[in-house]
Design a protein around this motif. Structure first.
Motif, short mmCIF file in Angstrom:
data_model
loop_
_atom_site.label_atom_id
_atom_site.label_comp_id
_atom_site.label_asym_id
_atom_site.label_seq_id
_atom_site.Cartn_x
_atom_site.Cartn_y
_atom_site.Cartn_z
N GLY A 1 57.36 7.88 16.25
CA GLY A 1 58.60 9.01 16.40
C GLY A 1 58.88 9.95 16.22
O GLY A 1 59.28 10.51 17.16
N VAL B 1 67.33 8.55 14.66
CA VAL B 1 67.13 7.40 14.46
C VAL B 1 65.77 6.56 14.32
O VAL B 1 65.21 6.18 13.25
N GLU B 2 64.66 7.89 13.89
CA GLU B 2 63.55 7.75 13.64
C GLU B 2 63.86 7.70 12.37
O GLU B 2 62.43 7.14 11.75
N ALA C 1 65.21 5.42 11.23
CA ALA C 1 64.20 3.87 11.16
C ALA C 1 63.02 3.38 10.19
O ALA C 1 63.19 2.12 9.57
N LEU D 1 62.00 0.67 7.71
CA LEU D 1 60.78 0.40 6.90
C LEU D 1 59.88 0.53 6.07
O LEU D 1 59.43 -0.14 5.74
N ALA E 1 58.68 -1.14 17.90
CA ALA E 1 58.90 0.17 18.31
C ALA E 1 58.19 1.21 19.06
O ALA E 1 58.55 1.78 19.82
N LEU F 1 67.22 1.07 17.84
CA LEU F 1 67.33 1.48 16.19
C LEU F 1 68.38 0.31 16.04
O LEU F 1 67.94 -0.34 14.79
N LEU G 1 65.83 -2.53 15.73
CA LEU G 1 65.19 -2.54 15.31
C LEU G 1 66.43 -3.31 13.21
O LEU G 1 65.43 -3.80 12.30
N ALA G 2 67.05 -2.56 12.77
CA ALA G 2 68.16 -3.19 12.12
C ALA G 2 67.98 -4.77 12.24
O ALA G 2 67.70 -5.63 10.96
#
Lengths: 189, 122, 157
Positions: free
Chosen positions: A36, A58-59, A62, A66, B33, B88, B91-92
């Motif tokens: 990312g 955003v990364e 994220a 994760l 991703a 995003l 991903l959530a």
């Protein structure tokens, strides 16, 4: 410039391969973060500062999400890879796609020559020439996002709303307590 | 033909291969991703102009024709901006789903989840 | 509860307001410089996520209660829709930039380009609320443990 771009892309590919093949999940997640951040740097090189800012923020979030999925595992491995035929089939599929991409590559516009120059009817030239005059916004990306193509943004806001709603519903206390182990209960709804 | 596009496609294929062969839910999320990053990069690359300037007017560059001849394409950038934020939220949602599955089955491994689900059905 | 180091707590307390102000700047100047509602909203959310990580969910829930984050999310979406409908009434089409036609500000100044800053603010608010809610909920679930205990503190607001 091109060399820098190529090396950043190589870095991203290597990070992606590491992310998919490392045993420990937490290192996989960190390698995914490298992908990312690499793409954020590439956006900066491609003269897209809006995207670079967005991608880097955003990364970060994220990565937080994760890492949250892996924290409680405390370094347990992924287990052995899947059985042979499936890997071979997937590899063959990817190879086939790669070969067709090799045939398609010469038809693509050359690097550094935007598509909008070749197609006279492309809207981008219009946006560039009259964006400031029509919307008064100096940042043309924002002008497209919120004026010329505001419908897209509305749809995107709807998607985010739905996704957040979905995440909230999945993890709400009602759902967690009323169907603790049950797929049957969920089916009834 | 530029190696830049080829590398972006290779990145995309790495993501596809991961999506097809991995069994761990977190790895699957990471593959999604990676695919997303590759697609975004491809779209932005299609609008790049060599030695171009960012599509943001300043007091120095505000003569429209001159600016339009030098700036990179702002249109893919706007679309990719929405795509990044959608990524995003996606991903959530995926993390939510896999946490929920872990909560129920106690593992991220898809084949074990499938086995446990089959036993439950019986 | 995991104990957090004093240094992390102190530094995050100092850092969060700056991140917040940076987010506001990115939103407000979205039509003049790189930025806009999307990155700005995520930056605003990340200021609170920093508090969430470094000082725990109780503190983050006190700074931005769940109900208020949800309200931000809804308000942002509604303001965006309202601007669109106003454009329908005053400008002739849905989401038309009616303010730019009525009051064309001087280009390159903060008060210019009509509805774009308003929409930027709305989207920033929406993303702020939405992303913070999502991360908060995902971090609350105690995987493998008792789900009730984690969620109780949040829902009793």
């Amino acid at each position: 410039m091109t060399v820098l771009l190529l090396s950043l892309l190589l870095f991203m590919i290597i990070a992606a391969v590491i992310a998919l093949y490392t045993e420990e999940l937490i290192s996989a997640v960190i390698a995914a973060g490298a992908v990312g951040f690499g793409s954020s740097a590439v956006f900066l090189l491609l003269r897209a500062p809006d995207l670079a800012i967005t991608q880097i923020v955003v990364e970060v979030i994220a990565l937080v999400l994760l890492i949250r999925t892996t924290l409680h595992l405390s370094g347990r491995g992924v287990g052995e890879g899947p059985s042979g035929p499936r890997v071979r089939a997937a590899g063959l599929f990817c190879l086939a796609v790669l070969v067709s991409v090799l045939f398609a590559l010469p038809r693509l516009p050359r690097f550094g020559e935007p598509v909008m120059d070749r197609i006279a009817a492309a809207p981008s030239g219009f946006y560039l020439e009259r964006g400031l005059e029509l919307t008064g916004s100096a940042n043309l990306v924002t002008a497209i996002l919120l004026d010329f193509r505001a419908y897209d943004t509305l749809g995107e806001a709807t998607i985010i709303f739905t996704a957040v709603l979905g995440a909230l519903t999945l993890l709400s206390r009602k759902c967690l307590t009323s169907c603790p182990a049950g797929r049957e209960e969920e089916g009834e709804r | 033909m530029s190696p830049v596009y080829l590398l972006v496609f290779v990145l995309f294929l790495v993501g596809v291969f991961g999506l097809l062969t991995r069994r761990n839910l977190v790895k699957l999320i990471i593959s999604v991703a990676v695919i997303e990053a590759a697609v975004n990069l491809f779209l932005v690359l299609a609008g790049y102009r060599r030695e171009g300037i960012a599509p943001i007017m300043t007091e120095q560059h505000h003569r429209a024709e001159e600016f339009a001849a030098r700036a990179v394409d702002p249109f893919p950038q706007a679309m990719v901006l929405t795509s990044i934020v959608i990524g995003l939220s996606l991903l959530a949602l995926l993390v939510g789903i896999s946490l929920r599955l872990y909560h129920i089955y106690g593992t991220y491994d898809l084949s074990e989840i499938r086995k446990a689900a089959r036993e439950e059905d019986r | 509860m995991m104990t957090r180091s004093l240094i992390v707590q102190r530094i995050s307390r100092w850092l969060a307001p700056f991140i917040f102000i940076y987010g506001l700047q990115v939103i407000l100047y979205g039509h003049l410089s790189p930025g806009g509602g999307f990155p700005g909203g995520v930056i605003l959310a990340s200021a609170f996520i920093l508090i969430l990580i470094s000082r725990g969910k109780e503190e983050a829930g006190r700074r931005l209660p769940l109900s208020r984050a949800g309200r931000f999310d809804n308000t942002g979406a509604l303001v965006f829709l309202a601007v669109g409908l106003l454009g329908f009434v005053l400008g002739g089409s849905f989401l038309a930039n009616f303010l730019q036609r009525l009051f064309p500000g001087r280009p390159f100044s903060l008060l210019s380009s009509g509805t774009i800053p308003v929409n930027n603010l709305a989207i920033g608010l929406k993303i702020w609320g939405g992303i913070f809610l999502a991360v908060l909920f995902l971090s609350v679930l105690r995987v493998g443990g008792d789900p009730d205990r984690g969620l109780k503190t949040m829902e009793e607001e």
